[in-house]
Design a protein around this motif. Structure first.
Motif, PDB file in Angstrom:
ATOM      1  N   TYR A 262     -10.497 -57.296 -29.766  1.00  9.03           N
ATOM      2  CA  TYR A 262     -11.178 -56.012 -29.740  1.00  9.03           C
ATOM      3  C   TYR A 262     -11.575 -55.697 -28.299  1.00  9.03           C
ATOM      4  O   TYR A 262     -11.879 -56.603 -27.513  1.00  9.03           O
ATOM      5  CB  TYR A 262     -12.423 -56.056 -30.622  1.00  9.03           C
ATOM      6  CG  TYR A 262     -12.115 -56.184 -32.095  1.00  9.03           C
ATOM      7  CD1 TYR A 262     -11.625 -55.107 -32.818  1.00  9.03           C
ATOM      8  CD2 TYR A 262     -12.300 -57.401 -32.759  1.00  9.03           C
ATOM      9  CE1 TYR A 262     -11.334 -55.229 -34.170  1.00  9.03           C
ATOM     10  CE2 TYR A 262     -12.008 -57.529 -34.106  1.00  9.03           C
ATOM     11  CZ  TYR A 262     -11.526 -56.442 -34.808  1.00  9.03           C
ATOM     12  OH  TYR A 262     -11.227 -56.561 -36.135  1.00  9.03           O
ATOM     13  N   PRO A 263     -11.589 -54.428 -27.917  1.00  4.56           N
ATOM     14  CA  PRO A 263     -11.910 -54.079 -26.524  1.00  4.56           C
ATOM     15  C   PRO A 263     -13.222 -54.686 -26.031  1.00  4.56           C
ATOM     16  O   PRO A 263     -13.332 -55.071 -24.867  1.00  4.56           O
ATOM     17  CB  PRO A 263     -11.979 -52.547 -26.559  1.00  4.56           C
ATOM     18  CG  PRO A 263     -11.033 -52.168 -27.644  1.00  4.56           C
ATOM     19  CD  PRO A 263     -11.183 -53.230 -28.693  1.00  4.56           C
TER      20      PRO A 263
ATOM     21  N   ARG B  59     -12.784 -58.218 -24.437  1.00  5.95           N
ATOM     22  CA  ARG B  59     -11.765 -58.439 -23.411  1.00  5.95           C
ATOM     23  C   ARG B  59     -12.334 -58.753 -22.033  1.00  5.95           C
ATOM     24  O   ARG B  59     -11.600 -59.250 -21.174  1.00  5.95           O
ATOM     25  CB  ARG B  59     -10.851 -57.215 -23.328  1.00  5.95           C
ATOM     26  CG  ARG B  59     -10.073 -56.976 -24.603  1.00  5.95           C
ATOM     27  CD  ARG B  59      -9.271 -55.695 -24.545  1.00  5.95           C
ATOM     28  NE  ARG B  59      -8.652 -55.394 -25.832  1.00  5.95           N
ATOM     29  CZ  ARG B  59      -7.976 -54.280 -26.094  1.00  5.95           C
ATOM     30  NH1 ARG B  59      -7.845 -53.355 -25.150  1.00  5.95           N
ATOM     31  NH2 ARG B  59      -7.457 -54.090 -27.287  1.00  5.95           N
TER      32      ARG B  59
ATOM     33  N   ASN C  49     -15.292 -49.392 -30.801  1.00  2.00           N
ATOM     34  CA  ASN C  49     -14.148 -50.202 -30.400  1.00  2.00           C
ATOM     35  C   ASN C  49     -12.835 -49.579 -30.839  1.00  2.00           C
ATOM     36  O   ASN C  49     -11.873 -49.545 -30.074  1.00  2.00           O
ATOM     37  CB  ASN C  49     -14.274 -51.617 -30.965  1.00  2.00           C
ATOM     38  CG  ASN C  49     -15.096 -52.529 -30.090  1.00  2.00           C
ATOM     39  OD1 ASN C  49     -14.555 -53.297 -29.291  1.00  2.00           O
ATOM     40  ND2 ASN C  49     -16.410 -52.449 -30.212  1.00  2.00           N
TER      41      ASN C  49
ATOM     42  N   TRP D 222      -9.786 -48.235 -28.502  1.00  2.00           N
ATOM     43  CA  TRP D 222      -8.487 -48.885 -28.623  1.00  2.00           C
ATOM     44  C   TRP D 222      -7.391 -47.865 -28.930  1.00  2.00           C
ATOM     45  O   TRP D 222      -6.270 -47.968 -28.424  1.00  2.00           O
ATOM     46  CB  TRP D 222      -8.558 -49.928 -29.733  1.00  2.00           C
ATOM     47  CG  TRP D 222      -7.474 -50.970 -29.709  1.00  2.00           C
ATOM     48  CD1 TRP D 222      -6.303 -50.938 -28.997  1.00  2.00           C
ATOM     49  CD2 TRP D 222      -7.470 -52.198 -30.430  1.00  2.00           C
ATOM     50  NE1 TRP D 222      -5.568 -52.070 -29.236  1.00  2.00           N
ATOM     51  CE2 TRP D 222      -6.263 -52.861 -30.113  1.00  2.00           C
ATOM     52  CE3 TRP D 222      -8.358 -52.791 -31.302  1.00  2.00           C
ATOM     53  CZ2 TRP D 222      -5.940 -54.098 -30.662  1.00  2.00           C
ATOM     54  CZ3 TRP D 222      -8.029 -54.029 -31.848  1.00  2.00           C
ATOM     55  CH2 TRP D 222      -6.833 -54.668 -31.518  1.00  2.00           C
TER      56      TRP D 222
ATOM     57  N   ASP E  80      -2.821 -49.735 -23.006  1.00  2.56           N
ATOM     58  CA  ASP E  80      -3.201 -50.972 -23.682  1.00  2.56           C
ATOM     59  C   ASP E  80      -1.975 -51.863 -23.852  1.00  2.56           C
ATOM     60  O   ASP E  80      -0.881 -51.392 -24.146  1.00  2.56           O
ATOM     61  CB  ASP E  80      -3.821 -50.668 -25.044  1.00  2.56           C
ATOM     62  CG  ASP E  80      -4.635 -51.824 -25.593  1.00  2.56           C
ATOM     63  OD1 ASP E  80      -4.034 -52.835 -25.983  1.00  2.56           O
ATOM     64  OD2 ASP E  80      -5.870 -51.713 -25.607  1.00  2.56           O
TER      65      ASP E  80
END
Length: 574
Positions: free
Chosen positions: A193-194, A197, A466, A470, A476
């Motif tokens: 999940y962002p 990261r 999130n 995303w 991404d």
């Protein structure tokens, strides 16, 4: 990442609708530092009066059209209701009787890997626990962690666990356990999940304290942690939720309550859960008294379920937004005026009435209207077919009739009906939308590679940020949809690296406005879902939101009235 996009739990599509979807071609076209421990039918004319989008409770759209399947459904459910009225009276109970709750999970093809959250997702809600939980408005609340705070630069977060935590097998939950599990998650090949990261290191400070170190501040961290279950091992005893998984099969499971759980001991002793091949089978079982809770009641069935005296219903907006998304690399859809025109061409109120049985709320973007930072000043597009036609004429000139192909997942009757409705509405402004139906797994692969013109999905929004990040942040490594949309990148980065409530709120408002003014999709509506619970059980006064997430707090009612108005005992030993 299938679950990140779409879930479904709807009745099978009628044969007439299937034939129409397969055979119909559009007319007009030839075939071919800050602490963040927050406190816990006929088309109507375009000039018609609109329903106020801010009036969201209850989430019912008034003046709804009747579902095409209503006559058959009414007859079937009336037969079920008549059978339920003749069910035998339950015996009286004592306070010492075990309390059993029986859940029916209604999902078409429940054993297929191509579908929805499935059994594992629902069982995790009941048996797992997380460091942080998220309220319906998106604010973080204590879970296994009782408090947390960030350093002034936002790059170090210190978490403190609640005391005396234990897994179901009796082993202690310590900071070392949490750090080990989180470190394994960061090293796993699955996409993160962002909010996870930016983590560079997770360290133990003491038995109950640990720190998370980040390369950059992350507003999305707490929300991402709310998705991650804390587990001690892979066995049934490795969970930490209010119920322990005792037995699990492909379409059935049994759970027992856990005394001394960090949330308190549940009043329910045992939960049995069963999957039904069709939603109607689950509704019928509820009305016959064979189960106590139906996980999802379709909107078209709700009026009939609500008439049953032995059933109480709790409705809420699903954390998914129905969207017709675009690939901005397409020669037609790359034009800003065309995307604006398609938004004006769609009658969202008719969509809610006809595709959602009148139960939903028009959407203005990808931020939930229940989120604490939602900007109500960004409103859904009005239905303006004249405006749509003018914008299309300006963008398309004398070129051939505008056309594109929309991907729709198979075996999802609600989305298939919605696709046909959108197809008819777009034809009226001179746009042909072909429909390509394909399995969800193949659809996800096409979206990730950018091999599509458009898609129709109920896209995950969650109670947090999130998923919107995303979905719409370009570049991404593992995109959910490679659409070529870049207009929101700066606002999304400001959100990701925000350190204060004010800066996050400003970024969210900017993101909402950008999605509206330069739309990457037609955001249609937020659908409503309903849990149906037997009146044998009661919930806390003033309870709102998803009933299933709070089922551990349910209590057995002392008595209920029968069809004749006399009290009826309501005990049911598991």
């Amino acid at each position: 990442m299938r679950d990140a996009l779409v879930t479904r739990s709807t009745p099978p599509l009628g044969t007439d609708e299937t034939r129409e979807l397969a055979a119909r071609r559009p007319s007009g076209r030839e075939s071919g530092c800050v602490s963040r421990n927050w406190a816990p039918a006929p088309r109507r004319q375009p000039e018609r009066k609109r329903t106020d989008a801010s009036a969201r409770r209850p989430y019912r759209h008034h003046g709804r059209a009747r579902s095409p399947n209503a006559p058959c459904l009414a007859l079937g459910l009336l037969l079920v209701l008549s059978g339920a009225c003749g069910s035998p009276t339950s015996r009286a109970f004592s306070s010492d009787d075990p309390v059993g709750l029986r859940i029916g999970y209604a999902e078409p093809h429940a054993t297929s890997a191509d579908y929805g959250p499935g059994f594992a997702f629902v069982l995790s809600l009941l048996s797992d626990a997380r460091l942080v939980t998220t309220a319906a408005n998106g604010r973080a609340r204590a879970g296994l962690a009782e408090r947390w705070e960030a350093s002034p630069d936002g790059r170090t977060w210190r978490f403190t666990l609640k005391p005396r935590l234990r897994f179901h097998d009796g082993s202690p939950i310590t900071a070392a356990t949490v750090v080990r599990g989180l470190s394994s998650r960061l090293e796993a090949p699955a996409p993160l999940y962002p909010g996870l990261r930016d983590i560079t290191k997770v360290e133990v400070l003491s038995a109950t304290e640990f720190v998370i170190r980040l390369r950059e501040p992350s507003w999305l961290l707490l929300e991402a942690l709310s998705f991650e279950a804390v587990r001690g091992n892979r066995t049934a005893g490795g969970g930490a939720g209010p119920f322990r998984l005792e037995r699990q099969e492909a379409t059935a499971a049994t759970l027992r309550r856990v005394d001394g759980n960090h949330r308190g001991s549940p009043a329910i002793d045992r939960i049995t859960m069963r999957a039904y091949p069709r939603p109607r089978a689950a509704w019928a079982a509820l009305l016959r008294g064979e189960i106590d809770l139906v996980y999802d009641v379709a909107p078209e069935a709700l009026p009939f379920i609500e008439r049953a005296r032995q059933v109480q219903t709790r409705s809420f907006l699903r954390p998914y937004v129905y969207a017709l998304g675009f690939n901005l690399r397409h020669p037609l859809l790359q034009h800003h005026d065309v995307r604006l025109a398609l938004n004006y061409a769609v009658d969202r109120e008719t969509v809610i009435e006809q595709a959602m049985a009148g139960r939903g709320q028009a959407a203005s973007g990808h931020i939930s209207p229940e989120h604490w930072a939602y900007d109500p000043g960004v409103t859904p597009f009005p239905y303006r077919p004249d405006r749509a036609a003018a914008l299309l004429a300006k963008a398309n000139g004398d070129r051939e009739r505008p056309a594109f192909t929309c991907l729709v997942p198979s075996r999802d009757p609600r989305l298939e009906r919605l696709a046909l409705l959108l197809q008819r509405q777009l034809i009226e402004v001179g746009v042909d939308m072909d429909i390509e139906v394909l399995p969800m797994s193949a659809m996800h692969a096409r979206l990730a590679r950018g091999q599509f013109d458009a898609y129709l999905l109920d896209v995950a929004a969650g109670k947090d940020l999130n998923f919107p990040y995303w979905f719409w942040r370009s570049g991404d490594e593992v995109p959910l949809a490679a659409s070529g949309y870049t207009a929101a990148d700066a606002a999304l980065d400001r959100l990701r690296y925000a350190q204060t409530v004010t800066s996050a709120e400003i970024a969210i408002h900017q993101f909402q406005r950008i999605l509206h003014d330069d739309p990457p999709a037609v955001f249609l509506c937020w659908g409503e879902t309903t849990r149906a619970l037997s009146t044998r059980f009661t919930m806390a006064e003033g309870f709102e939101g998803d009933l299933l997430s709070m089922i551990a707090d349910a209590h057995r009612a002392s008595s209920q009235s029968g069809a004749d108005g006399n009290p009826v005992g309501t005990a049911s030993s598991p």
